[in-house]
Design an enzyme around this catalytic site. Structure first.
Site, mmCIF file in Angstrom:
data_model
loop_
_atom_site.group_PDB
_atom_site.id
_atom_site.type_symbol
_atom_site.label_atom_id
_atom_site.label_comp_id
_atom_site.label_asym_id
_atom_site.label_seq_id
_atom_site.Cartn_x
_atom_site.Cartn_y
_atom_site.Cartn_z
ATOM 1 N N THR A 78 24.889 31.656 41.493
ATOM 2 C CA THR A 78 24.571 33.027 41.146
ATOM 3 C C THR A 78 25.842 33.661 40.583
ATOM 4 O O THR A 78 26.946 33.147 40.766
ATOM 5 C CB THR A 78 24.152 33.850 42.381
ATOM 6 N N GLU B 70 15.211 34.505 22.472
ATOM 7 C CA GLU B 70 14.812 33.169 22.938
ATOM 8 C C GLU B 70 15.582 32.098 22.183
ATOM 9 O O GLU B 70 15.743 32.192 20.963
ATOM 10 C CB GLU B 70 13.299 32.958 22.721
ATOM 11 N N TYR C 153 15.365 40.669 22.260
ATOM 12 C CA TYR C 153 14.800 39.332 22.492
ATOM 13 C C TYR C 153 15.666 38.287 21.813
ATOM 14 O O TYR C 153 16.031 38.442 20.649
ATOM 15 C CB TYR C 153 13.366 39.231 21.940
ATOM 16 N N ARG D 102 23.580 40.744 38.727
ATOM 17 C CA ARG D 102 22.547 39.894 39.314
ATOM 18 C C ARG D 102 22.135 38.848 38.278
ATOM 19 O O ARG D 102 21.808 39.185 37.141
ATOM 20 C CB ARG D 102 21.349 40.764 39.703
ATOM 21 N N ASP E 251 25.283 23.481 44.622
ATOM 22 C CA ASP E 251 24.784 24.858 44.507
ATOM 23 C C ASP E 251 25.819 25.769 45.168
ATOM 24 O O ASP E 251 25.826 25.936 46.380
ATOM 25 C CB ASP E 251 23.422 24.950 45.194
ATOM 26 N N LYS F 40 27.252 37.155 43.756
ATOM 27 C CA LYS F 40 27.745 37.063 45.139
ATOM 28 C C LYS F 40 29.277 37.146 45.106
ATOM 29 O O LYS F 40 29.799 38.150 44.631
ATOM 30 C CB LYS F 40 27.173 35.812 45.805
HETATM 31 C C1 LIG Z 1 21.523 33.112 46.980
HETATM 32 C C2 LIG Z 1 21.294 31.664 46.822
HETATM 33 C C3 LIG Z 1 20.436 31.158 45.838
HETATM 34 C C4 LIG Z 1 19.432 31.997 45.073
HETATM 35 O O1 LIG Z 1 19.818 33.075 44.411
HETATM 36 P P1 LIG Z 1 18.758 34.190 43.938
HETATM 37 O O2 LIG Z 1 19.516 34.835 42.813
HETATM 38 O O3 LIG Z 1 18.518 35.061 45.112
HETATM 39 O O4 LIG Z 1 17.523 33.503 43.472
HETATM 40 C C5 LIG Z 1 20.381 29.780 45.643
HETATM 41 N N1 LIG Z 1 21.118 28.957 46.379
HETATM 42 C C6 LIG Z 1 21.939 29.393 47.359
HETATM 43 C C7 LIG Z 1 22.731 28.407 48.149
HETATM 44 C C8 LIG Z 1 22.038 30.764 47.622
HETATM 45 O O5 LIG Z 1 22.807 31.187 48.626
#
Ligand SMILES: *Cc1c(COP(=O)(O)O)cnc(C)c1O
Length: 421
Positions: A229, A59, A57, A238, A203, A232
């Site tokens: 993220t 925080e 933990y 993850r 994003d 990807k």
């Molecule tokens: C995949 C994705 C997310 C969210 O990711 P998670 O880890 O699945 O919550 C947010 N924004 C965009 C543009 C994405 O492609």
């Protein structure tokens, strides 16, 4: 096939779950994974993810924790932050968001109050759930307006976005998408945001690996907040992260903790640090370029085979394929591909006449196959498998025989996480 060494002990302790992992390892080796948001993390990333750091933990933030005994995980988080700053050229980094959705939630809380106006891309043109879907927290807590792609070019029309922004007067504009195959002009988005006095959130969940590898322009200098993220194209564990300008840094950090999350996942934070180190290597630049080259080779072969590529091609890691010219819906194409060992998801195309459960398209991405070291000439083979499966959609035995060929083909390639263990 035996379990990977890291997992071999599991078969004695819990054979049920060991079998799941073993089957998944086999699937990852024998299938052609074309899900645009998926990748193969390295053995080093998997090792940190499966380490004792999961126990701790912590925080708070390094040097400002609400728990004792954080001396080791503090080092991991500080390394992750320093590497991410260097990698992206960012002023401030938060590596704690558990997922991309949560990184976006924290961005909204850092910049907005509930009820404020936000402008994003509509979901059926490539936006994400967290960009204002009515079934998502974003659409429930904030007042979203949406822009889309031009109906002719199927690409962003920045003048049209500027007009919508001028009318809607959002406090924040979101750019960066889940299913958009073209380059994003972040400088132009900055201009539009400045014209209406809005914050700009980029994003880059999908394209972060392309950005750090130099295969897509960076949003960092143009954006108030960048979220991504880490699993990807960035090929890490993850999870997610955010880059902020220093004036929003404290607000972002407190929007993550204590506003939204409790303890960070320190095993994941350590694995993010490893992924940032891997992404800083010269080979990662080659990887990012190869992802795009592979996507362009694959889309050209699919178009030559009679499918329609939305917007006429791709500049990044993904393409949207309109499967109607070969007489299928997206749902039928997804099922045919899956039966042949090819994994891709159905996806709406701009102005899709079908519902999101049926769709007219398939989203195809090359990050995962490029991690397996497939090249542009291998993409011709992959396109052949895709076209054959779509044409054999109602022929079970033909699909089974394609699946055999797919499995033989795919099994020849390197599998990160398994072959580097
Ligand atoms: C995949 C994705 C997310 C969210 O990711 P998670 O880890 O699945 O919550 C947010 N924004 C965009 C543009 C994405 O492609």
């Amino acid at each position: 096939m035996a379990l990977s060494p890291a997992m071999s002990n599991l078969s004695k302790i819990d054979p049920d779950i060991a079998r799941v992992v073993e089957n998944e390892e086999r699937r990852l080796r024998e299938n052609i994974v074309l899900i645009a948001s998926e990748n193969y993390a390295s053995a080093a990333v998997l090792a940190a993810t499966g380490s004792v750091l999961t126990n701790k933990y912590a925080e708070g933030y390094p040097g400002r924790r609400y728990y004792a005994g954080t001396e080791n995980v503090d080092v991991a988080e500080s390394i992750a932050i320093d590497r991410a700053k260097e990698l992206f050229g960012a002023e401030h980094v938060n590596v704690q968001p558990h997922s991309g959705s949560q990184a976006n939630m924290a961005a909204y809380f850092a910049a907005l109050k509930p009820g404020d106006r936000v402008l994003g891309m509509s979901l059926d043109h490539g936006g994400h759930l967290t960009h204002g879907s009515p079934v998502n927290f974003s659409g429930k807590l904030f007042e979203f307006g949406h822009y889309g792609v031009d109906s002719e070019s199927e690409q962003l029309d920045y003048d049209a976005v500027a007009r919508v922004a001028g009318e809607f007067k959002p406090k924040l504009i979101v750019c960066g998408y889940t299913a958009y195959p073209r380059t994003i002009d972040f400088a132009r988005f900055r201009q539009i945001a400045d014209e209406v006095g809005a914050f700009l959130l980029a994003d880059i969940a999908h394209i972060a690996g392309l950005v750090v590898g130099g295969a897509h322009p960076s949003p960092v200098e143009h954006s108030d907040i960048v979220t991504t993220t880490t699993h990807k194209t960035l090929r890490g564990p993850r999870g997610a992260m955010a880059l902020t300008k220093s004036d929003l840094a404290r607000k972002y950090d407190s929007a993550v903790f204590p506003n939204m999350q409790g303890g960070p996942m320190m095993h994941s934070v350590a694995a993010k640090a490893i992924a940032f180190k891997e992404a800083a290597q010269p080979e990662f630049k080659d990887y990012a370029q190869s992802i795009v080259q592979n996507a362009q080779a694959l889309s050209a072969s699919l178009a030559a085979g009679g499918l329609r590529i939305v917007s006429g091609g791709t500049d990044n890691h993904l393409m949207l394929v309109d499967v109607r010219p070969l007489g299928l819906t997206g749902k039928e194409a997804e099922a045919a591909l899956h039966a042949a060992g090819i994994v891709a998801n159905k996806n709406t195309i701009p102005n899709d006449p079908e519902s999101p459960f049926v769709t007219s398209g398939v989203r195809i991405g090359t990050p995962a196959v490029t991690s397996r070291k497939m090249s542009a000439s291998d993409m011709e083979t992959v396109a052949g498998f895709i076209l054959d499966s779509i044409k054999a959609a109602d022929n079970e035995s033909a699909l089974a025989s394609i699946k055999d060929s797919v499995s033989k083909f795919a099994s020849q390639f390197y599998v990160p996480g398994l072959d580097d263990a």
